[in-house]
Design a protein around this motif. Sequence first.
Motif, PDB file in Angstrom:
ATOM      1  N   PRO A   6       0.825  -1.189  -0.275  1.00  3.74           N
ATOM      2  CA  PRO A   6       0.168  -0.333  -0.117  1.00  3.74           C
ATOM      3  C   PRO A   6       1.257   1.100   0.312  1.00  3.74           C
ATOM      4  N   LEU A   7       0.292   2.380  -0.714  1.00  6.18           N
ATOM      5  CA  LEU A   7       0.983   3.936  -0.191  1.00  6.18           C
ATOM      6  C   LEU A   7       0.843   3.867   0.957  1.00  6.18           C
ATOM      7  N   PRO A   8       2.477   5.228   1.088  1.00  7.19           N
ATOM      8  CA  PRO A   8       1.949   5.460   2.730  1.00  7.19           C
ATOM      9  C   PRO A   8       1.489   6.678   2.890  1.00  7.19           C
ATOM     10  N   PRO A   9       0.802   6.262   4.211  1.00  6.58           N
ATOM     11  CA  PRO A   9      -0.116   6.573   5.120  1.00  6.58           C
ATOM     12  C   PRO A   9       0.137   8.573   4.497  1.00  6.58           C
ATOM     13  N   PRO A  10      -0.983   9.406   4.766  1.00  9.65           N
ATOM     14  CA  PRO A  10      -0.703  10.640   4.971  1.00  9.65           C
ATOM     15  C   PRO A  10      -0.260  10.934   6.326  1.00  9.65           C
ATOM     16  N   ALA A  24      13.600  12.979  14.062  1.00  4.25           N
ATOM     17  CA  ALA A  24      12.445  11.311  13.649  1.00  4.25           C
ATOM     18  C   ALA A  24      11.687  12.069  12.383  1.00  4.25           C
ATOM     19  N   ARG A  25      11.088  12.971  12.314  1.00  4.46           N
ATOM     20  CA  ARG A  25      10.236  14.062  11.926  1.00  4.46           C
ATOM     21  C   ARG A  25      10.983  13.530  10.293  1.00  4.46           C
ATOM     22  N   THR A  26      12.046  14.175   9.994  1.00  4.61           N
ATOM     23  CA  THR A  26      12.490  14.122   9.305  1.00  4.61           C
ATOM     24  C   THR A  26      12.499  12.607   8.517  1.00  4.61           C
ATOM     25  N   ALA A  27      13.198  11.572   9.068  1.00  5.05           N
ATOM     26  CA  ALA A  27      13.508  10.780   8.684  1.00  5.05           C
ATOM     27  C   ALA A  27      12.048  10.189   8.322  1.00  5.05           C
ATOM     28  N   ASP A  28      10.942  10.203   8.942  1.00  2.67           N
ATOM     29  CA  ASP A  28       9.789   9.326   8.632  1.00  2.67           C
ATOM     30  C   ASP A  28       9.395  10.337   7.098  1.00  2.67           C
ATOM     31  N   ARG A  29       9.250  11.139   6.750  1.00  3.29           N
ATOM     32  CA  ARG A  29       9.289  12.589   6.048  1.00  3.29           C
ATOM     33  C   ARG A  29       9.920  11.786   4.653  1.00  3.29           C
ATOM     34  N   GLY A  34      10.729   9.434  -0.571  1.00  2.63           N
ATOM     35  CA  GLY A  34      10.771   8.372  -1.126  1.00  2.63           C
ATOM     36  C   GLY A  34      10.515   7.284  -1.660  1.00  2.63           C
ATOM     37  N   GLU A  35       9.622   6.705  -1.528  1.00  2.00           N
ATOM     38  CA  GLU A  35       8.444   6.085  -1.736  1.00  2.00           C
ATOM     39  C   GLU A  35       7.110   6.603  -2.773  1.00  2.00           C
ATOM     40  N   LEU A  36       6.916   7.631  -2.366  1.00  2.00           N
ATOM     41  CA  LEU A  36       6.333   8.153  -3.094  1.00  2.00           C
ATOM     42  C   LEU A  36       6.249   8.449  -4.777  1.00  2.00           C
ATOM     43  N   GLY A  37       7.663   9.264  -4.144  1.00  2.00           N
ATOM     44  CA  GLY A  37       8.790   9.926  -6.173  1.00  2.00           C
ATOM     45  C   GLY A  37       8.393   8.811  -6.519  1.00  2.00           C
ATOM     46  N   ARG A  38       8.911   7.392  -6.469  1.00  2.00           N
ATOM     47  CA  ARG A  38       9.490   6.472  -6.480  1.00  2.00           C
ATOM     48  C   ARG A  38       7.773   5.915  -7.590  1.00  2.00           C
ATOM     49  N   ARG A  39       6.602   6.143  -7.024  1.00  2.00           N
ATOM     50  CA  ARG A  39       5.100   4.948  -7.712  1.00  2.00           C
ATOM     51  C   ARG A  39       4.910   6.129  -8.473  1.00  2.00           C
ATOM     52  N   LEU A  40       5.516   7.432  -8.432  1.00  2.00           N
ATOM     53  CA  LEU A  40       4.839   8.249  -9.376  1.00  2.00           C
ATOM     54  C   LEU A  40       5.920   8.388  -9.913  1.00  2.00           C
ATOM     55  N   LEU A  41       7.122   8.182 -10.379  1.00  2.00           N
ATOM     56  CA  LEU A  41       7.841   8.796 -11.666  1.00  2.00           C
ATOM     57  C   LEU A  41       8.554   7.194 -11.808  1.00  2.00           C
TER      58      LEU A  41
END
Length: 223
Positions: A6-10, A24-29, A34-41
């Motif tokens: 599944p896609l990463p949740p919002p 921690a926040r920037t690591a999750d971000r 990275g995953e959403l960018g791969r799913r898009l392009l």
Amino acid sequence: MSPRAPLPPPPPPAELRSWPDRDARTADRARALGELGRRLLGPGRLVAFLLVFGLLQLGWGLIGVLLVSLADPLDVFEVLFAVFSAALGTGAFVPGVWLTVRGLRRDRVVRERLVQWALLDRHGPTDARLRAPALSACWLVLSFVMCAAGLWAGFAVPAGTTRDDGGYGLVAYGMGVALILWTTGLTGLVKAVGHYRFAVRLTAPRPAGPDARSASSGPLPPG
């Protein structure tokens, strides 16, 4: 893309965020972007894009056998072959249209979540990787070639077709090929240009000012 991945949740709403610190926040971000960018392009999305395009052209090509054959007198076997070819073509073309619509809807969801995660914070190295210049250029070049080929076919086929050389059936087939090329290329162009423009805005330096230090760790303002 497998439905089991599944896609990463919002990102969670502000009142429910529980990151212990900014690292921690920037690591999750970074992982989400990275995953959403791969799913898009990413390469997998590009291959799927080309396969769906090929399926549309294959289906329309088989339907075109019937369209072009209508210009000449046919015997029974030729009629049956043309009808059978058109049926096979419809069986390929309709799923191609469905996959195209499904891909556009999924891209919209991916884009929305990517923007949500990007607006959560700023991080120079992560935001620079989001540009993906090589992949963006690949999408741009392929999509531009499709648009150019579609534009050429849209003018060349009608101009070069006579009544004795395919007639209206060949014109209809050629215009269908041109439309598939043009619309597919246009969707790829919009995606590549839109993503790159967003990534450039994300990595653009902020105006210097008295609040620059505090803003450097805050979220990116919308727009």
